[in-house]
Design a protein around this motif. Structure first.
Motif, PDB file in Angstrom:
ATOM      1  N   LYS A 193     155.567  -0.131 -64.222  1.00 54.99           N
ATOM      2  CA  LYS A 193     154.369  -0.103 -65.061  1.00 54.99           C
ATOM      3  C   LYS A 193     154.705  -0.051 -66.549  1.00 54.99           C
ATOM      4  CE  LYS A 193     153.603   4.854 -65.107  1.00 54.99           C
ATOM      5  NZ  LYS A 193     154.262   4.971 -66.377  1.00 54.99           N
ATOM      6  N   ASP A 194     155.939   0.291 -66.889  1.00 57.20           N
ATOM      7  CA  ASP A 194     156.319   0.359 -68.301  1.00 57.20           C
ATOM      8  C   ASP A 194     156.433  -1.002 -68.965  1.00 57.20           C
ATOM      9  OD1 ASP A 194     156.277   3.111 -68.374  1.00 57.20           O
ATOM     10  OD2 ASP A 194     158.391   3.322 -67.874  1.00 57.20           O
ATOM     11  N   VAL A 195     156.217  -2.062 -68.197  1.00 57.21           N
ATOM     12  CA  VAL A 195     156.194  -3.394 -68.789  1.00 57.21           C
ATOM     13  C   VAL A 195     155.071  -3.487 -69.830  1.00 57.21           C
ATOM     14  CG1 VAL A 195     154.701  -4.492 -67.068  1.00 57.21           C
ATOM     15  CG2 VAL A 195     156.427  -5.849 -68.245  1.00 57.21           C
ATOM     16  N   TRP A 196     154.046  -2.659 -69.708  1.00 55.88           N
ATOM     17  CA  TRP A 196     152.958  -2.666 -70.686  1.00 55.88           C
ATOM     18  C   TRP A 196     153.460  -2.246 -72.068  1.00 55.88           C
ATOM     19  CZ3 TRP A 196     151.425   1.917 -73.027  1.00 55.88           C
ATOM     20  CH2 TRP A 196     151.814   3.104 -72.401  1.00 55.88           C
ATOM     21  N   LEU A 197     154.507  -1.429 -72.143  1.00 59.07           N
ATOM     22  CA  LEU A 197     155.049  -1.044 -73.451  1.00 59.07           C
ATOM     23  C   LEU A 197     155.665  -2.268 -74.149  1.00 59.07           C
ATOM     24  CD1 LEU A 197     156.747   2.336 -72.507  1.00 59.07           C
ATOM     25  CD2 LEU A 197     154.616   2.009 -73.776  1.00 59.07           C
ATOM     26  N   LEU A 198     156.372  -3.071 -73.387  1.00 57.47           N
ATOM     27  CA  LEU A 198     156.946  -4.303 -73.932  1.00 57.47           C
ATOM     28  C   LEU A 198     155.822  -5.222 -74.411  1.00 57.47           C
ATOM     29  CD1 LEU A 198     159.240  -6.323 -74.469  1.00 57.47           C
ATOM     30  CD2 LEU A 198     159.165  -6.918 -72.044  1.00 57.47           C
ATOM     31  N   GLY A 199     154.806  -5.411 -73.581  1.00 57.69           N
ATOM     32  CA  GLY A 199     153.681  -6.267 -73.954  1.00 57.69           C
ATOM     33  C   GLY A 199     152.928  -5.758 -75.172  1.00 57.69           C
ATOM     34  N   ALA A 200     152.705  -4.465 -75.238  1.00 52.91           N
ATOM     35  CA  ALA A 200     151.997  -3.890 -76.388  1.00 52.91           C
ATOM     36  C   ALA A 200     152.814  -4.048 -77.663  1.00 52.91           C
ATOM     37  CB  ALA A 200     151.690  -2.419 -76.122  1.00 52.91           C
ATOM     38  N   GLY A 201     154.116  -3.827 -77.569  1.00 53.50           N
ATOM     39  CA  GLY A 201     154.965  -3.985 -78.744  1.00 53.50           C
ATOM     40  C   GLY A 201     154.964  -5.417 -79.254  1.00 53.50           C
TER      41      GLY A 201
END
Length: 139
Positions: free
Chosen positions: A116-124
């Protein structure tokens, strides 16, 4: 910082800052566990002592969280830090055995927390791209 970036930067910044604050006291077995997972994804981190790694990780998360929360830090810069952090977590997910279904990128039950931490990459990346393209539209 654009007003439209506020919800993203505040929510993620508070979360990452809290995570870093929580790691300040990691020592012993807890630090060894976090270190071992990181070394599995990035073998070069094995050069660091587990307690030192935990301190560096804690400070990096605190700095990233503070940068996201600080309105004077440009979104492109804060987003770049967030994207790098998110990419590291995605790498951890992809390289840690048991996190994915065999032959797939789909997470196992154990892997959902990291996947689920893929959202951090996407948000960045969103912060970086929006900040860069917004500046071009004004010219």
């Amino acid at each position: 910082m654009r007003v439209s970036h506020l919800p993203l930067r505040l929510s993620i910044g508070a979360f990452v800052l809290n995570s870093g604050m929580g790691k300040r006291s990691l020592e012993g077995e807890a630090a060894q566990g976090v270190h071992a997972m990181a070394v599995g994804a990035v073998p070069q981190l094995g050069r660091l002592d587990p307690d030192r790694f935990a301190r560096v990780l804690s400070r990096a998360e605190i700095a990233l969280g503070a940068a996201l929360l600080a309105p004077f830090v440009p979104s492109a810069l804060a987003g770049l830090g967030l994207a790098a952090f998110g990419a590291g977590l995605v790498q951890l997910y992809l390289r840690t055995p048991g996190m994915r279904e065999p032959g797939s990128v789909r997470p196992t039950q154990e892997g959902i927390g990291l996947a689920k931490d893929v959202w951090l990459l996407g948000a960045g990346l969103t912060l970086v791209l929006d900040d860069l393209t917004h500046g071009r539209r004004r010219r």
